[in-house]
Design a protein around this motif. Sequence first.
Motif, PDB file in Angstrom:
ATOM      1  N   UNK A  23      80.740 -17.519  59.729  1.00 27.05           N
ATOM      2  CA  UNK A  23      80.026 -17.508  61.132  1.00 27.05           C
ATOM      3  C   UNK A  23      78.968 -17.058  61.146  1.00 27.05           C
ATOM      4  N   UNK A  24      78.776 -15.889  60.299  1.00 27.33           N
ATOM      5  CA  UNK A  24      77.566 -15.328  61.183  1.00 27.33           C
ATOM      6  C   UNK A  24      76.514 -15.570  59.890  1.00 27.33           C
ATOM      7  N   UNK A  25      76.589 -16.160  58.956  1.00 24.13           N
ATOM      8  CA  UNK A  25      75.544 -15.919  58.058  1.00 24.13           C
ATOM      9  C   UNK A  25      75.979 -17.170  56.526  1.00 24.13           C
ATOM     10  N   UNK A  26      76.605 -17.570  57.339  1.00 23.63           N
ATOM     11  CA  UNK A  26      77.053 -20.044  56.644  1.00 23.63           C
ATOM     12  C   UNK A  26      75.632 -19.970  55.904  1.00 23.63           C
ATOM     13  N   UNK A  27      73.974 -19.680  56.316  1.00 19.93           N
ATOM     14  CA  UNK A  27      72.602 -19.690  56.166  1.00 19.93           C
ATOM     15  C   UNK A  27      71.591 -18.193  54.883  1.00 19.93           C
ATOM     16  N   UNK A  28      72.794 -18.060  54.797  1.00 20.87           N
ATOM     17  CA  UNK A  28      72.232 -16.919  53.994  1.00 20.87           C
ATOM     18  C   UNK A  28      72.395 -16.566  52.195  1.00 20.87           C
ATOM     19  N   UNK A  29      72.214 -15.258  51.768  1.00 22.39           N
ATOM     20  CA  UNK A  29      72.470 -15.123  50.606  1.00 22.39           C
ATOM     21  C   UNK A  29      73.853 -14.966  50.633  1.00 22.39           C
ATOM     22  N   UNK A  30      74.744 -13.996  51.588  1.00 18.04           N
ATOM     23  CA  UNK A  30      76.037 -13.739  50.966  1.00 18.04           C
ATOM     24  C   UNK A  30      77.332 -15.296  50.953  1.00 18.04           C
ATOM     25  N   UNK A  31      76.303 -16.086  51.189  1.00 22.69           N
ATOM     26  CA  UNK A  31      77.539 -17.255  51.714  1.00 22.69           C
ATOM     27  C   UNK A  31      77.455 -18.205  50.220  1.00 22.69           C
ATOM     28  N   UNK A  32      78.644 -18.706  49.927  1.00 24.92           N
ATOM     29  CA  UNK A  32      80.378 -18.227  50.710  1.00 24.92           C
ATOM     30  C   UNK A  32      81.093 -16.945  50.675  1.00 24.92           C
ATOM     31  N   UNK A  33      81.405 -16.272  51.139  1.00 30.86           N
ATOM     32  CA  UNK A  33      81.962 -14.953  51.203  1.00 30.86           C
ATOM     33  C   UNK A  33      82.947 -15.111  49.705  1.00 30.86           C
ATOM     34  N   UNK A  34      83.400 -14.045  48.367  1.00 28.29           N
ATOM     35  CA  UNK A  34      84.506 -14.022  48.100  1.00 28.29           C
ATOM     36  C   UNK A  34      85.131 -12.437  48.295  1.00 28.29           C
ATOM     37  N   UNK A  35      86.354 -12.588  46.869  1.00 31.60           N
ATOM     38  CA  UNK A  35      86.672 -11.417  46.741  1.00 31.60           C
ATOM     39  C   UNK A  35      85.895 -10.619  45.993  1.00 31.60           C
ATOM     40  N   UNK A  36      85.158 -11.076  45.095  1.00 27.89           N
ATOM     41  CA  UNK A  36      84.490 -10.676  43.782  1.00 27.89           C
ATOM     42  C   UNK A  36      83.449  -9.693  45.046  1.00 27.89           C
ATOM     43  N   UNK A  37      82.928 -10.710  45.999  1.00 22.73           N
ATOM     44  CA  UNK A  37      81.648 -10.329  46.162  1.00 22.73           C
ATOM     45  C   UNK A  37      81.773  -9.392  47.250  1.00 22.73           C
ATOM     46  N   UNK A  38      83.012  -9.248  48.111  1.00 23.61           N
ATOM     47  CA  UNK A  38      83.398  -8.379  48.803  1.00 23.61           C
ATOM     48  C   UNK A  38      83.409  -7.010  48.123  1.00 23.61           C
ATOM     49  N   UNK A  39      84.121  -6.599  47.288  1.00 29.24           N
ATOM     50  CA  UNK A  39      84.670  -4.837  46.672  1.00 29.24           C
ATOM     51  C   UNK A  39      83.341  -4.957  45.508  1.00 29.24           C
ATOM     52  N   UNK A  40      82.460  -6.454  44.862  1.00 23.52           N
ATOM     53  CA  UNK A  40      81.193  -5.568  44.050  1.00 23.52           C
ATOM     54  C   UNK A  40      80.134  -5.204  45.036  1.00 23.52           C
ATOM     55  N   UNK A  41      79.910  -5.633  46.766  1.00 23.60           N
ATOM     56  CA  UNK A  41      79.228  -5.505  47.225  1.00 23.60           C
ATOM     57  C   UNK A  41      79.355  -3.606  48.391  1.00 23.60           C
ATOM     58  N   UNK A  42      80.466  -3.818  49.079  1.00 24.80           N
ATOM     59  CA  UNK A  42      80.873  -2.566  49.458  1.00 24.80           C
ATOM     60  C   UNK A  42      81.674  -1.484  48.606  1.00 24.80           C
ATOM     61  N   UNK A  43      82.483  -1.562  48.530  1.00 21.96           N
ATOM     62  CA  UNK A  43      82.748  -0.679  47.229  1.00 21.96           C
ATOM     63  C   UNK A  43      82.294  -0.042  45.834  1.00 21.96           C
ATOM     64  N   UNK A  44      82.355   1.113  45.775  1.00 21.77           N
ATOM     65  CA  UNK A  44      81.576   1.806  44.729  1.00 21.77           C
ATOM     66  C   UNK A  44      82.721   2.960  44.226  1.00 21.77           C
ATOM     67  N   UNK A  45      81.935   3.443  42.775  1.00 22.19           N
ATOM     68  CA  UNK A  45      82.941   4.257  42.152  1.00 22.19           C
ATOM     69  C   UNK A  45      82.838   5.619  42.641  1.00 22.19           C
ATOM     70  N   UNK A  46      81.793   5.999  42.590  1.00 27.04           N
ATOM     71  CA  UNK A  46      80.740   7.760  42.471  1.00 27.04           C
ATOM     72  C   UNK A  46      80.201   7.874  43.871  1.00 27.04           C
TER      73      UNK A  46
END
Length: 239
Positions: A116-139
């Motif tokens: 809804x907010x970033x349909x024209x941005x670098x993060x579109x389209x969203x994906x489960x893999x993108x969510x995990x790789x972008x927001x979470x961190x092992x360390x």
Amino acid sequence: MTDLSTLRFFRTPAHACSYLEDRQASTLFVDPQATLSPALYSELSLLGFRRSGDYLYRPHCEECSACIPARVRVADFRPRRRHRRIRKLNKDLVVNREPARFTRELYSLYADYINQRHGDGDMYPPSEEQFTNFLTCEWADTHFYCFRENGKLRAVAVTDQLEDGLSAVYTFFDPRQHDRSLGVLALLWQIEQCQRLSLPYLYLGYWINQCQKMSYKNQYQPLEILRSGAWKDLPDQGE
């Protein structure tokens, strides 16, 4: 204290800037093979680095210095009239700290927000893999602060804890709740969380005066910016 001179850094090729039209951007990354930790992250934050997934980075553009690291000095923060109104409007929301991990509930809100907010941005389209790789961190010491209304998830502030503050990594929220100003609310809450934890700073990423979607950060005063290797107050530019 880490000997930063032993770290290796890698620079990306020039690419189109995400914030300023007709500009080329380049990014400096800490060697992904390096042993990263919250302590090293804290040291590099003082030098303007940010986290994205498991990576630490900062802008490194040859002909542009528009992206300026910024942080709020929380002990001296005074909410503005608009901030007080937003806090009052959202007094029905309950905030809980939750593990930084993928869940269907979290991803559903994230995907809705990106669509809804970033349909024209670098993060579109969203994906489960993108969510995990972008927001979470092992360390990193990362948490999701979840804002709920009667159990319904309305917003999530992805936050890293540093030695001298919190780092506001990313916020996503219900894009249909326009009147709540949930993005502003999340930042105000993180400032208050720094105060509760007796941490002096909330790191906001990069302030870009020429980019409206990034210049809003000067509304959170006192705001310090990193220029010529030193953190200095950014003059208040008013409401």
